[in-house]
Design an enzyme around this catalytic site. Sequence first.
Site, PDB file in Angstrom:
ATOM      1  N   SER A  44       1.009  -1.142   0.135  1.00 48.21           N
ATOM      2  CA  SER A  44      -0.047  -0.095   0.043  1.00 48.21           C
ATOM      3  C   SER A  44       0.890   1.101  -0.040  1.00 48.21           C
ATOM      4  O   SER A  44       2.028   1.305  -0.084  1.00 48.21           O
ATOM      5  CB  SER A  44      -0.929   0.077   1.127  1.00 48.21           C
ATOM      6  N   LYS A  45       0.183   2.394  -0.049  1.00 50.36           N
ATOM      7  CA  LYS A  45       0.712   3.598  -0.110  1.00 50.36           C
ATOM      8  C   LYS A  45       1.997   3.818   0.933  1.00 50.36           C
ATOM      9  O   LYS A  45       2.983   4.543   1.040  1.00 50.36           O
ATOM     10  CB  LYS A  45       0.030   4.849  -0.112  1.00 50.36           C
ATOM     11  N   ARG A  46       1.752   3.225   2.222  1.00 52.91           N
ATOM     12  CA  ARG A  46       2.579   3.268   3.330  1.00 52.91           C
ATOM     13  C   ARG A  46       4.088   2.822   3.261  1.00 52.91           C
ATOM     14  O   ARG A  46       5.103   2.907   3.748  1.00 52.91           O
ATOM     15  CB  ARG A  46       2.041   2.904   4.800  1.00 52.91           C
ATOM     16  N   GLY A  69       5.516   3.230   0.326  1.00 48.39           N
ATOM     17  CA  GLY A  69       6.247   4.212  -0.681  1.00 48.39           C
ATOM     18  C   GLY A  69       5.679   4.145  -2.062  1.00 48.39           C
ATOM     19  O   GLY A  69       4.497   4.084  -2.139  1.00 48.39           O
TER      20      GLY A  69
END
Length: 464
Positions: free
Chosen positions: A236-238, A240
């Site tokens: 996911s976006k967390r 990077g």
Amino acid sequence: MSDTPVVTRFAPSPTGYLHIGGARTALFNWLFARANGGQFLLRIEDTDRARSTPEATAAILKGLEWLGLDWDGEPISQFARKDRHAEIARDMLAAGRAYKCFSTTEEIAAWREANPRAPFKSPWRDATDLPDAPYAIRLKAPQTGETVIEDQVQGAVRVANDQLDDMILLRSDGTPTYMLAVVVDDHDMGVTHVIRGDDHLTNTARQIQIYDAMGWDRPVFAHIPLIHGEDGKKLSKRHGAVGLHEFAALGYPPAAMRNYLARLGWSHGDDELFDDQQARDWFGLDGIGRAPARLDFKKLEHVSSFHIGRMEDAALLQALADYLAETGSEPLTQRQEDRLVPALPALKEKAKTLPQLLEQARFALIERPVDVDEKAGKALDTVSRGMLKSLTAAVQNASWSRDELEQAAKIVAEENGVGLGKLAGPLRAALAGRTATPSVFDMMTALGREESLARLQDQLDSAG
């Protein structure tokens, strides 16, 4: 199906950017098709009209082009084929393989609330007294036994038929469902191998029932594991960068991304670094593992360094041009390219990414007079300028080979009673204006006699 020409497909939904997982799915399909002399088709699954956008479609096409995945024929719009999907639903209805369901949304919701763990059972499956009212068309799915997915990665996956409902094929407003559209499109496109993420496994059991109801040959299924972050959790976006465009903006060349993505979930012995031809020669579904792959930026940098180091100059210049365009930066001028090319052999051996290479190449891209930063300027004292003056005189008539330049510098350093390192500092400052640069002799050979001597003279003149 072994004698049938291989046809694979990539079928993204144009609701956002091309995710790194989608890019890998496309790569696996492309590799398998190319490895077997088959076709790789592209279908845009744009039936969700509220979320599908032309901008997202353009971004997907751009991402595939950047990655170097060429598809055969024109991209196919799933939405444009809605009449064909509806035709098949009505054919199934006429053949008794589907039925009209008049249950309302409220009735279905109430049934599910009363039976939370059971699939919906339509009361209209075997009804004969039908009202004159709007209806959906549902598949008359088998209620006993099991549906078996003979998957090339996951093995035999068994789903009890009493756990699957009679899915809707055509909604009451006449629009086909995604499940029906996918099967009809894959059949009509002649897709022989469906290679996709293992999050589609449940869908596959339901889609197989449509194949069987129509009497169509099932394609070969291969459900590949998803990509996780370095912490082992779903990407996911967390974590990077997750969009392919983000990796392009970080400066990883397409060849490196193809190599790295191929190794995310697939292996060929212990081979980690390989080119496109080797990937096509080696790729097979039997090399795909079942465990989720983990995105590892250190490994990606290692792969990227390998590919940058072996790229031809023309290919590397094109990759740099694409990177600068992707990041909205000014393109290189012809003069900058002319200076950069002689520096590439030394630069590309150490760069892990394209921006790293450009940073190391800064000395070749700047114009005179060189702007010397404060840290580098500390090396330009009176004694150092004297050594630069001596070196300038010593190399005026040198052949300008790296070895001869280095030998001349050693002699000047010895005459001044210092090591070569004491001369390298002021040389860096004069040639590049910074302390972190490639070898001073690599810079001098890349810049050439005229430019190098002019930069040295600029520093001597600036001393007054």
